[in-house]
Enzyme design. Sequence first.
Site, PDB file in Angstrom:
ATOM      1  N   ASN A  63       0.700  -1.263  -0.101  1.00  0.00           N
ATOM      2  CA  ASN A  63      -0.042   0.129  -0.020  1.00  0.00           C
ATOM      3  C   ASN A  63       0.881   1.275  -0.031  1.00  0.00           C
ATOM      4  OD1 ASN A  63      -2.073   1.886   0.317  1.00  0.00           O
ATOM      5  ND2 ASN A  63      -2.444   1.334   2.304  1.00  0.00           N
ATOM      6  N   LYS A  65       0.090   4.132  -0.427  1.00  0.00           N
ATOM      7  CA  LYS A  65      -0.730   5.295   0.254  1.00  0.00           C
ATOM      8  C   LYS A  65      -0.325   6.741  -0.516  1.00  0.00           C
ATOM      9  CE  LYS A  65      -0.367   3.121   4.578  1.00  0.00           C
ATOM     10  NZ  LYS A  65      -0.376   3.275   6.257  1.00  0.00           N
ATOM     11  N   HIS A 147      -9.446   0.482   5.286  1.00  0.00           N
ATOM     12  CA  HIS A 147      -8.204   0.701   5.947  1.00  0.00           C
ATOM     13  C   HIS A 147      -8.676   1.738   7.139  1.00  0.00           C
ATOM     14  CE1 HIS A 147      -4.053   2.304   6.644  1.00  0.00           C
ATOM     15  NE2 HIS A 147      -3.534   1.276   6.088  1.00  0.00           N
ATOM     16  N   GLU A 149      -7.088   4.259   8.015  1.00  0.00           N
ATOM     17  CA  GLU A 149      -6.970   5.793   7.798  1.00  0.00           C
ATOM     18  C   GLU A 149      -8.397   6.314   7.115  1.00  0.00           C
ATOM     19  OE1 GLU A 149      -2.153   5.093   7.443  1.00  0.00           O
ATOM     20  OE2 GLU A 149      -3.468   5.488   5.510  1.00  0.00           O
ATOM     21  N   GLU A 217      -4.955  -5.283  10.731  1.00  0.00           N
ATOM     22  CA  GLU A 217      -3.985  -4.170  11.042  1.00  0.00           C
ATOM     23  C   GLU A 217      -4.414  -3.637  12.307  1.00  0.00           C
ATOM     24  OE1 GLU A 217      -2.123  -2.613   6.899  1.00  0.00           O
ATOM     25  OE2 GLU A 217      -4.099  -1.908   7.146  1.00  0.00           O
ATOM     26  N   GLY A 223       2.267   2.395  10.890  1.00  0.00           N
ATOM     27  CA  GLY A 223       3.237   3.440  10.823  1.00  0.00           C
ATOM     28  C   GLY A 223       3.853   3.809  11.920  1.00  0.00           C
ATOM     29  N   SER A 263       3.508  -1.922  10.201  1.00  0.00           N
ATOM     30  CA  SER A 263       5.137  -1.927  10.542  1.00  0.00           C
ATOM     31  C   SER A 263       5.643  -3.187  10.068  1.00  0.00           C
ATOM     32  CB  SER A 263       5.315  -1.405  12.023  1.00  0.00           C
ATOM     33  OG  SER A 263       4.698  -0.068  12.306  1.00  0.00           O
TER      34      SER A 263
END
Length: 307
Positions: A63, A65, A147, A149, A217, A223, A263
């Site tokens: 991904n 992003k 996701h 985000e 996730e 991140g 991560s």
Amino acid sequence: MAAAAATTVASQLPHFVGLRRAGPGKAEMFSHSAVHFRLDQSSKASRAVVAMAGSGKFFVGGNWKCNGSKESISKLVSDLNAATLESDVDVVVAPPFVYIEQVKNSLTDRIEVSAQNVWIGKGGAFTGEISAEQLLDIGCKWVILGHSERRHIIGEDDQFIGKKAAYALGQNLKVIACIGELLEEREAGKTFDVCFKQMKAFADSITNWQDVVIAYEPVWAIGTGKVATPQQAQEVHAAVRDWLKTNISPEVASATRIIYGGSVNGGNCAELAKQEDIDGFLVGGASLKGPEFATIINSVTSKKVAA
């Protein structure tokens, strides 16, 4: 004219309210998830066999992003084209929308291309959105949905995401369906409740699981440099597979790939890959580095090591 446009939106998108998160509601409960689990590093170790509990092929997604430029992506694609990759892995990368065609036209056919988002229905007067039909038209085969985000920054809720997945699948666009808990939810012992609730929203809309990959996730690991221990990740993956077995079917539970994201890098992928219910990875920052991403893809070899 404005009234007509509003009518069009209302008629095509009865669940548009899902884009704006309401206050936290009571989690839907179902029989086998009534017990609350507290996940921590002292949890019972996973089963020792180094194998895949599911029957699906190892899967690694990258991904990208909101990262990259024409120049940097050209270099990344060049690195991926030159990499030696294990054959028994499905590999997908998800560039930003504006670079999808560049990647599709230059990347080896060995690696498929995904979008990072898609609209909930057919195209039309929806400014800034991209439809499943448009993605297919330029050669995309996958899309990432749910996701964290998109959930926690953009404000998409479980039901909205589930309906996006259903429409995409209905157009023959394959889906990487993301689930995962916030740090405070993990610390409160609600990891399974959160993940099962998100799974139920997908299940309420999806009838065909053949083209779905589930990505667990944990939000606190995305991140941040923090990563779930192999045992923590395995425990959630095994629980999600059991949820599929109980609520969908044993066949779907076996065939559906459950991948880990949070991560993941070249240094920790091998130990994570040894867990029997981890069927691959969804990789963020490390997927922007061709050689490291290749290392993660090739961690499938850890599945071949006897326990």
